[in-house]
Write a protein that holds these residues in place. Structure first.
Motif, PDB file in Angstrom:
ATOM      1  N   LEU A   1       0.829  -1.203   0.000  1.00  0.00           N
ATOM      2  CA  LEU A   1       0.000   0.000   0.000  1.00  0.00           C
ATOM      3  C   LEU A   1       0.866   1.258   0.000  1.00  0.00           C
ATOM      4  N   GLY A   2       1.889   1.283   0.831  1.00  0.00           N
ATOM      5  CA  GLY A   2       2.798   2.421   0.867  1.00  0.00           C
ATOM      6  C   GLY A   2       3.528   2.618  -0.458  1.00  0.00           C
ATOM      7  N   PHE A   3       3.963   1.526  -1.067  1.00  0.00           N
ATOM      8  CA  PHE A   3       4.647   1.586  -2.349  1.00  0.00           C
ATOM      9  C   PHE A   3       3.723   2.162  -3.420  1.00  0.00           C
ATOM     10  N   ALA A   4       2.465   1.733  -3.429  1.00  0.00           N
ATOM     11  CA  ALA A   4       1.507   2.230  -4.417  1.00  0.00           C
ATOM     12  C   ALA A   4       1.270   3.729  -4.244  1.00  0.00           C
ATOM     13  N   VAL A   5       1.138   4.184  -3.002  1.00  0.00           N
ATOM     14  CA  VAL A   5       0.936   5.615  -2.747  1.00  0.00           C
ATOM     15  C   VAL A   5       2.166   6.405  -3.187  1.00  0.00           C
ATOM     16  N   LEU A   6       3.355   5.914  -2.880  1.00  0.00           N
ATOM     17  CA  LEU A   6       4.590   6.598  -3.263  1.00  0.00           C
ATOM     18  C   LEU A   6       4.710   6.714  -4.780  1.00  0.00           C
ATOM     19  N   ILE A   7       4.445   5.646  -5.499  1.00  0.00           N
ATOM     20  CA  ILE A   7       4.520   5.671  -6.963  1.00  0.00           C
ATOM     21  C   ILE A   7       3.517   6.682  -7.529  1.00  0.00           C
ATOM     22  N   HIS A   8       2.309   6.698  -6.982  1.00  0.00           N
ATOM     23  CA  HIS A   8       1.306   7.655  -7.466  1.00  0.00           C
ATOM     24  C   HIS A   8       1.766   9.103  -7.239  1.00  0.00           C
ATOM     25  N   LEU A   9       2.336   9.385  -6.080  1.00  0.00           N
ATOM     26  CA  LEU A   9       2.811  10.732  -5.794  1.00  0.00           C
ATOM     27  C   LEU A   9       3.945  11.129  -6.740  1.00  0.00           C
ATOM     28  N   ILE A  10       4.844  10.210  -7.029  1.00  0.00           N
ATOM     29  CA  ILE A  10       5.946  10.483  -7.956  1.00  0.00           C
ATOM     30  C   ILE A  10       5.397  10.777  -9.350  1.00  0.00           C
ATOM     31  N   ILE A  11       4.454   9.973  -9.803  1.00  0.00           N
ATOM     32  CA  ILE A  11       3.879  10.182 -11.139  1.00  0.00           C
ATOM     33  C   ILE A  11       3.152  11.517 -11.206  1.00  0.00           C
ATOM     34  N   VAL A  12       2.383  11.859 -10.180  1.00  0.00           N
ATOM     35  CA  VAL A  12       1.685  13.144 -10.160  1.00  0.00           C
ATOM     36  C   VAL A  12       2.696  14.286 -10.182  1.00  0.00           C
ATOM     37  N   GLY A  13       3.781  14.170  -9.444  1.00  0.00           N
ATOM     38  CA  GLY A  13       4.825  15.195  -9.441  1.00  0.00           C
ATOM     39  C   GLY A  13       5.447  15.377 -10.817  1.00  0.00           C
ATOM     40  N   ILE A  14       5.737  14.265 -11.492  1.00  0.00           N
ATOM     41  CA  ILE A  14       6.312  14.333 -12.841  1.00  0.00           C
ATOM     42  C   ILE A  14       5.345  15.001 -13.807  1.00  0.00           C
ATOM     43  N   VAL A  15       4.074  14.619 -13.728  1.00  0.00           N
ATOM     44  CA  VAL A  15       3.070  15.204 -14.627  1.00  0.00           C
ATOM     45  C   VAL A  15       2.937  16.704 -14.375  1.00  0.00           C
ATOM     46  N   MET A  16       3.005  17.127 -13.111  1.00  0.00           N
ATOM     47  CA  MET A  16       2.883  18.552 -12.797  1.00  0.00           C
ATOM     48  C   MET A  16       4.108  19.329 -13.309  1.00  0.00           C
ATOM     49  N   LEU A  17       5.296  18.729 -13.250  1.00  0.00           N
ATOM     50  CA  LEU A  17       6.506  19.409 -13.711  1.00  0.00           C
ATOM     51  C   LEU A  17       6.565  19.487 -15.241  1.00  0.00           C
ATOM     52  N   VAL A  18       6.151  18.416 -15.901  1.00  0.00           N
ATOM     53  CA  VAL A  18       6.240  18.342 -17.359  1.00  0.00           C
ATOM     54  C   VAL A  18       5.048  19.020 -18.033  1.00  0.00           C
ATOM     55  N   GLY A  19       3.884  18.919 -17.435  1.00  0.00           N
ATOM     56  CA  GLY A  19       2.670  19.456 -18.044  1.00  0.00           C
ATOM     57  C   GLY A  19       2.732  20.982 -18.173  1.00  0.00           C
ATOM     58  N   HIS A  20       2.243  21.478 -19.278  1.00  0.00           N
ATOM     59  CA  HIS A  20       2.255  22.933 -19.521  1.00  0.00           C
ATOM     60  C   HIS A  20       0.854  23.474 -19.539  1.00  0.00           C
TER      61      HIS A  20
END
Length: 59
Positions: A40-59
């Motif tokens: 469960l912790g791993f899944a939450v961490l991966i989701h947060l990382i993906i959201v962070g990447i999308v926020m940085l890359v998204g324009h």
């Protein structure tokens, strides 16, 4: 000659011999609880990382 019990009957016999679970105790085995928490912790961490990447890359 006595016939051997089916797998379902043998499992049912074993389950019937177990003591009842205590109130509020959801995991009978501690390793299962820790594995669940880790996944469960791993899944939450991966989701947060993906959201962070999308926020940085998204324009």
């Amino acid at each position: 000659m006595a016939r051997r019990k089916s797998l379902e009957e043998r499992i049912a016999d074993r389950v019937a011999k177990r003591p009842p679970l205590k109130e509020g105790k959801h995991f009978e085995h501690a390793p299962a609880k820790w594995l669940f928490v880790a996944v469960l912790g791993f899944a939450v961490l991966i989701h947060l990382i993906i959201v962070g990447i999308v926020m940085l890359v998204g324009h």
